[in-house]
Design an enzyme around this catalytic site. Structure first.
Site, PDB file in Angstrom:
ATOM      1  CE  LYS A 132     -52.353   4.841   6.723  1.00 29.25           C
ATOM      2  NZ  LYS A 132     -50.902   4.831   6.984  1.00 29.25           N
ATOM      3  N   GLY A 142     -55.877   7.096  16.421  1.00 28.59           N
ATOM      4  CA  GLY A 142     -54.852   8.101  16.166  1.00 28.59           C
ATOM      5  C   GLY A 142     -55.252   9.430  16.768  1.00 28.59           C
ATOM      6  CB  THR A 180     -58.550  14.539  18.608  1.00 26.01           C
ATOM      7  OG1 THR A 180     -58.567  13.642  19.727  1.00 26.01           O
ATOM      8  CG2 THR A 180     -59.876  15.260  18.542  1.00 26.01           C
ATOM      9  CD  GLU A 195     -57.986   4.381  21.403  1.00 28.11           C
ATOM     10  OE1 GLU A 195     -57.758   5.528  21.869  1.00 28.11           O
ATOM     11  OE2 GLU A 195     -57.133   3.509  21.242  1.00 28.11           O
ATOM     12  CB  CYS A 252     -54.616   6.913  23.540  1.00 22.09           C
ATOM     13  SG  CYS A 252     -54.918   5.166  23.728  1.00 22.09           S
ATOM     14  CD  GLU A 300     -52.889  12.339  22.946  1.00 21.76           C
ATOM     15  OE1 GLU A 300     -53.180  12.588  21.766  1.00 21.76           O
ATOM     16  OE2 GLU A 300     -53.243  11.303  23.539  1.00 21.76           O
TER      17      GLU A 300
HETATM   18  P1  NDP Z   1     -52.147  10.448  13.094  1.00 19.13           P
HETATM   19  O1  NDP Z   1     -53.503  10.586  13.646  1.00 19.13           O
HETATM   20  O2  NDP Z   1     -51.740  11.294  11.938  1.00 19.13           O
HETATM   21  O3  NDP Z   1     -51.890   8.912  12.619  1.00 19.13           O
HETATM   22  C1  NDP Z   1     -52.682   7.795  12.901  1.00 19.13           C
HETATM   23  C2  NDP Z   1     -52.991   7.026  11.615  1.00 19.13           C
HETATM   24  O4  NDP Z   1     -53.798   7.839  10.763  1.00 19.13           O
HETATM   25  C3  NDP Z   1     -51.760   6.677  10.795  1.00 19.13           C
HETATM   26  O5  NDP Z   1     -51.941   5.419  10.161  1.00 19.13           O
HETATM   27  C4  NDP Z   1     -51.747   7.782   9.758  1.00 19.13           C
HETATM   28  O6  NDP Z   1     -51.040   7.453   8.604  1.00 19.13           O
HETATM   29  C5  NDP Z   1     -53.216   7.920   9.466  1.00 19.13           C
HETATM   30  N1  NDP Z   1     -53.602   9.184   8.839  1.00 19.13           N
HETATM   31  C6  NDP Z   1     -52.977  10.387   8.896  1.00 19.13           C
HETATM   32  N2  NDP Z   1     -53.652  11.316   8.173  1.00 19.13           N
HETATM   33  C7  NDP Z   1     -54.734  10.675   7.648  1.00 19.13           C
HETATM   34  C8  NDP Z   1     -55.810  11.081   6.818  1.00 19.13           C
HETATM   35  N3  NDP Z   1     -55.922  12.335   6.379  1.00 19.13           N
HETATM   36  N4  NDP Z   1     -56.747  10.170   6.478  1.00 19.13           N
HETATM   37  C9  NDP Z   1     -56.667   8.901   6.917  1.00 19.13           C
HETATM   38  N5  NDP Z   1     -55.650   8.446   7.687  1.00 19.13           N
HETATM   39  C10 NDP Z   1     -54.711   9.327   8.064  1.00 19.13           C
HETATM   40  O7  NDP Z   1     -51.113  10.611  14.266  1.00 19.13           O
HETATM   41  P2  NDP Z   1     -49.614  11.209  14.185  1.00 19.13           P
HETATM   42  O8  NDP Z   1     -48.733  10.113  13.793  1.00 19.13           O
HETATM   43  O9  NDP Z   1     -49.558  12.436  13.345  1.00 19.13           O
HETATM   44  O10 NDP Z   1     -49.389  11.619  15.702  1.00 19.13           O
HETATM   45  C11 NDP Z   1     -49.820  12.901  16.120  1.00 19.13           C
HETATM   46  C12 NDP Z   1     -50.414  12.864  17.499  1.00 19.13           C
HETATM   47  O11 NDP Z   1     -51.581  12.034  17.476  1.00 19.13           O
HETATM   48  C13 NDP Z   1     -49.546  12.265  18.562  1.00 19.13           C
HETATM   49  O12 NDP Z   1     -48.639  13.184  19.061  1.00 19.13           O
HETATM   50  C14 NDP Z   1     -50.577  11.856  19.570  1.00 19.13           C
HETATM   51  O13 NDP Z   1     -50.936  12.993  20.325  1.00 19.13           O
HETATM   52  C15 NDP Z   1     -51.769  11.431  18.731  1.00 19.13           C
HETATM   53  N6  NDP Z   1     -51.832   9.971  18.551  1.00 19.13           N
HETATM   54  C16 NDP Z   1     -52.730   9.288  19.297  1.00 19.13           C
HETATM   55  C17 NDP Z   1     -52.775   7.916  19.214  1.00 19.13           C
HETATM   56  C18 NDP Z   1     -53.741   7.131  20.036  1.00 19.13           C
HETATM   57  O14 NDP Z   1     -53.450   5.991  20.387  1.00 19.13           O
HETATM   58  N7  NDP Z   1     -54.912   7.658  20.337  1.00 19.13           N
HETATM   59  C19 NDP Z   1     -51.867   7.152  18.371  1.00 19.13           C
HETATM   60  C20 NDP Z   1     -50.980   7.981  17.573  1.00 19.13           C
HETATM   61  C21 NDP Z   1     -50.975   9.339  17.694  1.00 19.13           C
HETATM   62  P3  NDP Z   1     -49.470   7.882   8.484  1.00 19.13           P
HETATM   63  O15 NDP Z   1     -48.817   7.529   9.749  1.00 19.13           O
HETATM   64  O16 NDP Z   1     -49.008   7.051   7.374  1.00 19.13           O
HETATM   65  O17 NDP Z   1     -49.487   9.328   8.209  1.00 19.13           O
END
Ligand code: NDP
Length: 499
Positions: free
Chosen positions: A195, A248, A250, A270, A304, A401
């Site tokens: 996804k 994504g 935390t 991660e 990240c 972050e």
């Molecule tokens: P998210 O953690 O929401 O998104 C990462 C992935 O998780 C996306 O594919 C998202 O889908 C999916 N997702 C969201 N909610 C759920 C759920 N309940 N169950 C399963 N999957 C889910 O990150 P955000 O886009 O909201 O970004 C927010 C913050 O997260 C950023 O500001 C940053 O601080 C951090 N982040 C860290 C990353 C890293 O590399 N460690 C990468 C991205 C963000 P969808 O996008 O379709 O909602």
């Protein structure tokens, strides 16, 4: 700081892909979401809608998981020889290389990142990942075990694929994060439901076409675009998924852990970071300045591993602040497709609002804005590269972050490495750190004292497919890349034969 927000044209291959209807890949077929719903995909530099993709949800995830289960248990993939699996994974690298410019353009358009970075890092890094991981198919060996039980025993282990894997991908490196997860899982013989992030689904969908062209059997890789709360949550909750791999926030990582409890699926995470970059007085200061500037401004700070907490020894603090600010001033901001641009927009309005909120909070809490801090132009999600000086551990900008091009600089006056490590470790995260010094002892002692999964000495944001990557503390569980990642995608079976 130069601002040039003009949209260059796309190449013919990327244009042709964009013009096509976009569908879900389930069991080797491109299909609409069962609900018939779609959602728009935006160019973050212009805010224009560039495509519509299916809004897959639980019903589509169910169909994809069923296809992945069939492919795992009964399809040709379940009988494939390791060498043939290896060749297929290698072929993905070759196909990606053939279409490298198209992928770089789609990534720059969809995510906003500079196209030169997308070609050099995202696409090349993904090619390298498939080639490195292809080798693991034929190297997943078990062991013979010398047991002490009386009798004639032949005891050994086998490494078997973990099964059906759900992979949930973020938007900051959409293709590369997909490659990091697909390559080892395929090399191990797993089947997958992937996804992508709602903001950046395009390269994953185009990559699905390459997976078919490479000759993977139907159902081995299924791709479901959709929202996290629906498609992502359904995948993490699914009782027939054996493992979920997530990159994504935390916050969502914690939701994944709860969702996985239902069938105790394996989980690797991660997550976020608040990585320290520590400049000692004996460092090559020019190199430290350009390196720590790139550590935070690269990919618009949406890494990240971003070096978002910069610690400079008091004797070099002024020079470092001035130098990093000067580097920020040289950055050319604009549309990611412009090959001369170094900094594109943030990925979305939501991320733009989040980073602006942090800038506001930094100002209110007394940080000094040395450079940047503004939103240039009147369209797109741009933020100037920003240096906040005189920050301290209690400020929100230092603790949380930001995921934007904003660095918080603090000085330290202690020469005791224990005390310096204490500043570095004063965070709930533990993903990465960089240490800048010409003293070997200081470099390696700091590497031991910092509680983080990866430590870079005189560089930041290092990466290589052979380098195990992941976090301590709330930065995650497990390691991606290197031989360590194969642990996530295999089970160890122990066999005791009485001869
Ligand atoms: P998210 O953690 O929401 O998104 C990462 C992935 O998780 C996306 O594919 C998202 O889908 C999916 N997702 C969201 N909610 C759920 C759920 N309940 N169950 C399963 N999957 C889910 O990150 P955000 O886009 O909201 O970004 C927010 C913050 O997260 C950023 O500001 C940053 O601080 C951090 N982040 C860290 C990353 C890293 O590399 N460690 C990468 C991205 C963000 P969808 O996008 O379709 O909602």
């Amino acid at each position: 700081m130069t601002i040039a927000i003009r949209k260059p044209s796309l190449g013919s291959a990327a244009t042709a892909f964009l013009a096509k209807p976009h569908k879900l890949l389930i069991d080797g077929k491109w299909v609409d979401a069962k609900s018939g719903q779609t959602f728009p995909v935006e160019d973050p530099a212009t805010e224009e809608v560039i495509a519509h993709v299916p809004a897959g949800d639980k019903a589509d995830i169910d169909a994809a998981v069923a296809a992945a289960r069939r492919a795992f248990e009964t399809g040709p993939w379940s009988r494939i020889l390791p060498g043939d699996r290896s060749r297929l994974v290698w072929r993905l690298g070759d196909l990606l290389e053939q279409h490298a410019d198209e992928f770089a353009e789609l990534e720059a358009l969809d995510n906003g990142k500079p196209v030169t970075n997308a070609r050099r890092d995202d696409v090349q890094g993904s090619i390298n990942m498939f080639r490195y991981m292809a080798g693991w198919s034929t190297r997943l060996t078990g062991e013979t075990i010398p047991v002490s039980s009386p009798g004639n025993w032949h005891v050994y282990t086998l490494r078997e694929p973990v099964g059906v894997v759900g992979q949930i991908i973020p938007w900051n490196f959409p293709l590369m994060m997909a490659a990091w997860k697909l390559a080892p899982a395929l090399a191990a013989g797993c089947t997958i439901v992937l996804k992508p992030a709602e903001q950046t689904p395009l390269t994953a969908l185009r990559f699905g076409e390459l997976i078919q062209e490479a000759g993977f059997p139907d159902g081995v890789v299924n791709i479901i675009t959709g929202y996290g709360e629906t498609a992502g949550a359904a995948l993490a909750n699914h009782p027939d998924v054996d493992k979920v791999a997530f990159t994504g926030s935390t916050e969502v990582g914690k939701l994944i852990v709860k969702a996985a409890a239902g069938n105790l699926k394996r989980v690797s995470l991660e997550l976020g970071g608040k990585s320290p970059a520590i400049v000692f007085p004996d460092a090559d200061i020019d190199r430290a300045i350009s390196g720590t500037a790139s550590a935070i401004f690269y990919n618009q700070g949406q890494c990240c591993t971003a070096g978002s907490r910069l610690f400079a020894h008091k004797s070099v603090y002024d020079r470092v602040v001035e130098g990093v600010s000067a580097e920020a001033g040289k950055i050319k901001i604009g549309h990611g497709l412009d090959p001369n641009v170094n900094l594109g927009p943030l990925v979305s309005k939501e991320q733009h609002n989040r980073v602006r909120g942090f800038l506001e909070s930094g100002r209110k809490e007394g940080a000094e804005v040395v450079t940047g801090g503004n939103v240039p132009g009147n369209q797109g999600y741009f933020v100037e590269p920003t240096v906040l000086a005189n920050t301290n551990r209690d400020m929100r900008v230092v603790r949380e972050e930001i995921f934007g091009p904003v660095v918080c600089v603090q000085s330290f006056d202690d020469d005791d490495l224990e005390a310096v490590a204490k500043f570095a470790n004063d965070t709930e995260y533990g993903l990465q750190a960089s240490v800048w010094t010409s003293n070997l002892k200081v470099a390696h002692m700091m590497a031991r004292k910092i509680r983080a999964g990866t430590i870079c000495i005189n560089n930041h944001n290092y990466g290589d497919p052979a380098w195990p990557f992941g976090g301590y503390k709330q930065s995650g569980w497990g390691r991606e890349m290197g031989k360590e990642v194969m642990e996530h995608y295999t089970e160890t079976k122990a066999i005791a034969a009485l001869l």
